[in-house]
Design a protein around this motif. Sequence first.
Motif, PDB file in Angstrom:
ATOM      1  N   SER A  93     -36.670 -56.222 -44.870  1.00 48.88           N
ATOM      2  CA  SER A  93     -35.958 -55.842 -46.097  1.00 48.88           C
ATOM      3  C   SER A  93     -36.832 -56.131 -47.309  1.00 48.88           C
ATOM      4  O   SER A  93     -37.499 -57.172 -47.365  1.00 48.88           O
ATOM      5  N   VAL A  94     -36.808 -55.221 -48.274  1.00 48.81           N
ATOM      6  CA  VAL A  94     -37.584 -55.380 -49.503  1.00 48.81           C
ATOM      7  C   VAL A  94     -36.676 -55.113 -50.697  1.00 48.81           C
ATOM      8  O   VAL A  94     -35.900 -54.152 -50.706  1.00 48.81           O
ATOM      9  N   VAL A  95     -36.783 -55.967 -51.700  1.00 47.94           N
ATOM     10  CA  VAL A  95     -36.059 -55.772 -52.956  1.00 47.94           C
ATOM     11  C   VAL A  95     -37.031 -55.198 -53.970  1.00 47.94           C
ATOM     12  O   VAL A  95     -38.017 -55.843 -54.343  1.00 47.94           O
ATOM     13  N   ASP A  96     -36.783 -53.975 -54.396  1.00 50.29           N
ATOM     14  CA  ASP A  96     -37.608 -53.368 -55.440  1.00 50.29           C
ATOM     15  C   ASP A  96     -37.197 -53.966 -56.781  1.00 50.29           C
ATOM     16  O   ASP A  96     -36.032 -53.884 -57.174  1.00 50.29           O
ATOM     17  N   GLN A  97     -38.162 -54.551 -57.474  1.00 52.52           N
ATOM     18  CA  GLN A  97     -37.880 -55.234 -58.730  1.00 52.52           C
ATOM     19  C   GLN A  97     -38.172 -54.322 -59.915  1.00 52.52           C
ATOM     20  O   GLN A  97     -39.302 -54.184 -60.367  1.00 52.52           O
ATOM     21  N   GLY A  98     -37.122 -53.673 -60.392  1.00 53.67           N
ATOM     22  CA  GLY A  98     -37.206 -52.944 -61.646  1.00 53.67           C
ATOM     23  C   GLY A  98     -37.893 -51.604 -61.588  1.00 53.67           C
ATOM     24  O   GLY A  98     -38.224 -51.039 -62.628  1.00 53.67           O
ATOM     25  N   GLY A  99     -38.096 -51.038 -60.388  1.00 49.35           N
ATOM     26  CA  GLY A  99     -38.697 -49.714 -60.316  1.00 49.35           C
ATOM     27  C   GLY A  99     -37.739 -48.631 -60.767  1.00 49.35           C
ATOM     28  O   GLY A  99     -38.105 -47.724 -61.517  1.00 49.35           O
ATOM     29  N   ALA A 100     -36.497 -48.726 -60.308  1.00 47.35           N
ATOM     30  CA  ALA A 100     -35.482 -47.724 -60.647  1.00 47.35           C
ATOM     31  C   ALA A 100     -34.685 -48.159 -61.868  1.00 47.35           C
ATOM     32  O   ALA A 100     -34.497 -49.352 -62.127  1.00 47.35           O
ATOM     33  N   SER A 101     -34.209 -47.176 -62.609  1.00 47.10           N
ATOM     34  CA  SER A 101     -33.345 -47.424 -63.764  1.00 47.10           C
ATOM     35  C   SER A 101     -32.030 -46.690 -63.561  1.00 47.10           C
ATOM     36  O   SER A 101     -31.842 -45.981 -62.566  1.00 47.10           O
ATOM     37  N   CYS A 102     -31.133 -46.823 -64.522  1.00 42.15           N
ATOM     38  CA  CYS A 102     -29.866 -46.093 -64.420  1.00 42.15           C
ATOM     39  C   CYS A 102     -30.102 -44.591 -64.373  1.00 42.15           C
ATOM     40  O   CYS A 102     -29.316 -43.844 -63.784  1.00 42.15           O
ATOM     41  N   MET A 103     -31.209 -44.103 -64.953  1.00 42.43           N
ATOM     42  CA  MET A 103     -31.515 -42.673 -64.942  1.00 42.43           C
ATOM     43  C   MET A 103     -32.124 -42.227 -63.621  1.00 42.43           C
ATOM     44  O   MET A 103     -31.855 -41.131 -63.139  1.00 42.43           O
ATOM     45  N   THR A 104     -32.981 -43.081 -63.041  1.00 40.60           N
ATOM     46  CA  THR A 104     -33.750 -42.649 -61.870  1.00 40.60           C
ATOM     47  C   THR A 104     -33.212 -43.183 -60.548  1.00 40.60           C
ATOM     48  O   THR A 104     -33.798 -42.930 -59.495  1.00 40.60           O
ATOM     49  N   LEU A 105     -32.095 -43.898 -60.595  1.00 37.56           N
ATOM     50  CA  LEU A 105     -31.544 -44.484 -59.372  1.00 37.56           C
ATOM     51  C   LEU A 105     -31.157 -43.442 -58.316  1.00 37.56           C
ATOM     52  O   LEU A 105     -31.389 -43.672 -57.122  1.00 37.56           O
ATOM     53  N   PRO A 106     -30.585 -42.286 -58.683  1.00 37.28           N
ATOM     54  CA  PRO A 106     -30.268 -41.305 -57.632  1.00 37.28           C
ATOM     55  C   PRO A 106     -31.495 -40.878 -56.830  1.00 37.28           C
ATOM     56  O   PRO A 106     -31.418 -40.737 -55.605  1.00 37.28           O
ATOM     57  N   GLY A 107     -32.635 -40.682 -57.488  1.00 37.24           N
ATOM     58  CA  GLY A 107     -33.852 -40.334 -56.777  1.00 37.24           C
ATOM     59  C   GLY A 107     -34.344 -41.476 -55.905  1.00 37.24           C
ATOM     60  O   GLY A 107     -34.857 -41.261 -54.798  1.00 37.24           O
ATOM     61  N   PHE A 108     -34.177 -42.696 -56.377  1.00 39.53           N
ATOM     62  CA  PHE A 108     -34.570 -43.869 -55.591  1.00 39.53           C
ATOM     63  C   PHE A 108     -33.767 -43.930 -54.295  1.00 39.53           C
ATOM     64  O   PHE A 108     -34.310 -44.173 -53.219  1.00 39.53           O
ATOM     65  N   ARG A 109     -32.474 -43.664 -54.399  1.00 39.51           N
ATOM     66  CA  ARG A 109     -31.631 -43.678 -53.202  1.00 39.51           C
ATOM     67  C   ARG A 109     -32.059 -42.576 -52.228  1.00 39.51           C
ATOM     68  O   ARG A 109     -32.228 -42.833 -51.026  1.00 39.51           O
ATOM     69  N   LYS A 110     -32.256 -41.355 -52.730  1.00 43.58           N
ATOM     70  CA  LYS A 110     -32.491 -40.222 -51.841  1.00 43.58           C
ATOM     71  C   LYS A 110     -33.881 -40.223 -51.233  1.00 43.58           C
ATOM     72  O   LYS A 110     -34.057 -39.908 -50.047  1.00 43.58           O
ATOM     73  N   PHE A 111     -34.882 -40.589 -52.010  1.00 50.49           N
ATOM     74  CA  PHE A 111     -36.262 -40.425 -51.555  1.00 50.49           C
ATOM     75  C   PHE A 111     -36.923 -41.731 -51.091  1.00 50.49           C
ATOM     76  O   PHE A 111     -37.966 -41.691 -50.447  1.00 50.49           O
ATOM     77  N   ILE A 112     -36.331 -42.873 -51.423  1.00 52.65           N
ATOM     78  CA  ILE A 112     -36.908 -44.149 -51.018  1.00 52.65           C
ATOM     79  C   ILE A 112     -35.996 -44.879 -50.036  1.00 52.65           C
ATOM     80  O   ILE A 112     -36.400 -45.242 -48.941  1.00 52.65           O
ATOM     81  N   VAL A 113     -34.755 -45.070 -50.391  1.00 57.67           N
ATOM     82  CA  VAL A 113     -33.854 -45.880 -49.571  1.00 57.67           C
ATOM     83  C   VAL A 113     -33.462 -45.168 -48.281  1.00 57.67           C
ATOM     84  O   VAL A 113     -33.586 -45.723 -47.186  1.00 57.67           O
ATOM     85  N   GLU A 114     -32.995 -43.934 -48.413  1.00 57.36           N
ATOM     86  CA  GLU A 114     -32.412 -43.252 -47.248  1.00 57.36           C
ATOM     87  C   GLU A 114     -33.424 -42.885 -46.163  1.00 57.36           C
ATOM     88  O   GLU A 114     -33.135 -43.055 -44.983  1.00 57.36           O
ATOM     89  N   PRO A 115     -34.619 -42.395 -46.488  1.00 61.27           N
ATOM     90  CA  PRO A 115     -35.510 -41.955 -45.408  1.00 61.27           C
ATOM     91  C   PRO A 115     -36.360 -43.049 -44.776  1.00 61.27           C
ATOM     92  O   PRO A 115     -36.967 -42.816 -43.731  1.00 61.27           O
ATOM     93  N   LYS A 116     -36.410 -44.233 -45.377  1.00 62.71           N
ATOM     94  CA  LYS A 116     -37.350 -45.254 -44.906  1.00 62.71           C
ATOM     95  C   LYS A 116     -36.718 -46.122 -43.825  1.00 62.71           C
ATOM     96  O   LYS A 116     -35.508 -46.281 -43.749  1.00 62.71           O
ATOM     97  N   LYS A 117     -37.588 -46.701 -42.997  1.00 60.82           N
ATOM     98  CA  LYS A 117     -37.133 -47.597 -41.939  1.00 60.82           C
ATOM     99  C   LYS A 117     -36.794 -48.981 -42.473  1.00 60.82           C
ATOM    100  O   LYS A 117     -35.926 -49.673 -41.932  1.00 60.82           O
ATOM    101  N   THR A 118     -37.478 -49.417 -43.509  1.00 60.47           N
ATOM    102  CA  THR A 118     -37.220 -50.712 -44.132  1.00 60.47           C
ATOM    103  C   THR A 118     -35.902 -50.655 -44.900  1.00 60.47           C
ATOM    104  O   THR A 118     -35.571 -49.636 -45.510  1.00 60.47           O
TER     105      THR A 118
END
Length: 425
Positions: A93-118
């Motif tokens: 498990s990894v905690v991303d520190q401050g990469g995503a914002s309220c504006m970019t969080l949907p992209g973070f979920r779709k392209f980083i969180v959902e497809p990755k094994k971690t």
Amino acid sequence: MGEAVGYDIVLKGGRVICPASGRDGVFDVAVRDGRIAAIEETILPMRANSVIDVSGKLVLPGMIDTHGHCYQYVSGRFGLDPDMVGVHSAVTSVVDQGGASCMTLPGFRKFIVEPKKTRVYSFLSAYLVGGLEGHYYPNLYSPECVDVDATVRAAIANRDLVRGIKGHAEIGGFARWGITVMEMAAEIARRAEIPLYVHFGALWGLPESGTNGEDADTILERVIPLLKEGDILAHPFTRNPGGFVNRDGKVHDVIKAALDRGLKIDVGHGSHFSYRIAAKAIAAGVVPHTLGADMHGYNTHVPAPAGTPAEHPDDENHPFRGQARFSLTQAMSSLMALGLSVEQVVPMVTANPAAMLGLADRLGALKVGYAADISVLDDNRGRFLLRDNEDTKVVTDRLLTPAFCLRNGERFDADAPILPEAVAA
């Protein structure tokens, strides 16, 4: 007589350390259908489809890196592939520190969180732009670039993913805007009822003190009163001004009071970790609760020292040219080299970060029924050389290195190209 219970995998003969359950000893761990099915002194090999001999190795709850930068591509050269710093470094498990914002969080979920094994979680940036190479574009981190209401709404609407807020208390921001941005970050975290993770130590390149009357040594004592129980003070061992140790070489008096009222400390190793500062802080009783590696695109692509051919056009001006590589397990080894025991360090990457995330009911422990997130480390003995970015060298007789991990029972070898090689002393 009933039919024998079958397992998918048995990890056999390793030293199992699980602070959450108080278990420390040689055990076999069985996995079935992606979950931990049994932890026993002996599990017969014929009961498993696959038996992995882990004798002599450490078998830990899946490690949690509390400080990653893995909004790949969107955060410029800063963001790494989360699976490279995650499962391919034996970190589940990894905690991303401050990469995503309220504006970019949907992209973070779709392209980083959902497809990755971690497993990837977010400490949401207090700033609208998120983690966009702030030392190049500091004006993006002004009070005008914070929307308190929008960030609170995003955090509350995405509680499965957003486990905290990230803010920066450092001389560059204070010299430009004073304490205003930190007041806004603290309000966001308070209203969203999640922790605030605060970067300390100079970051954005202004002088240590004097600019607009600001002094780096006053930042801690001004910020800590804004914080609530469970908020996190990051980078206690930074070599940069504005950290836990002042210009006179003393640990700030406010740290003990902060710990007494329930604030937490995260190592946030990064490129600014200093053995010199760490030794002083630990001697003064500053023992971190959690240990984040703080790897990012600058300190994992480290060009050769000056005077050697540059690999990339921008290497001549690279901020970390010639500096030391590290990893979460190497950061663990560094703390052990400074006198902490493996029994003190393991909770920093397992039970304690799970509690920090509010996920201790499902992560950070080896318990029957929990997801089979398991980290296996080599416990190397000998004489090894460690180096920080002040070029202080430490010789240690024990070096932890990642072997592999299971994530929901799926095996991943620790083959990330960013992992440092062991250096014999």
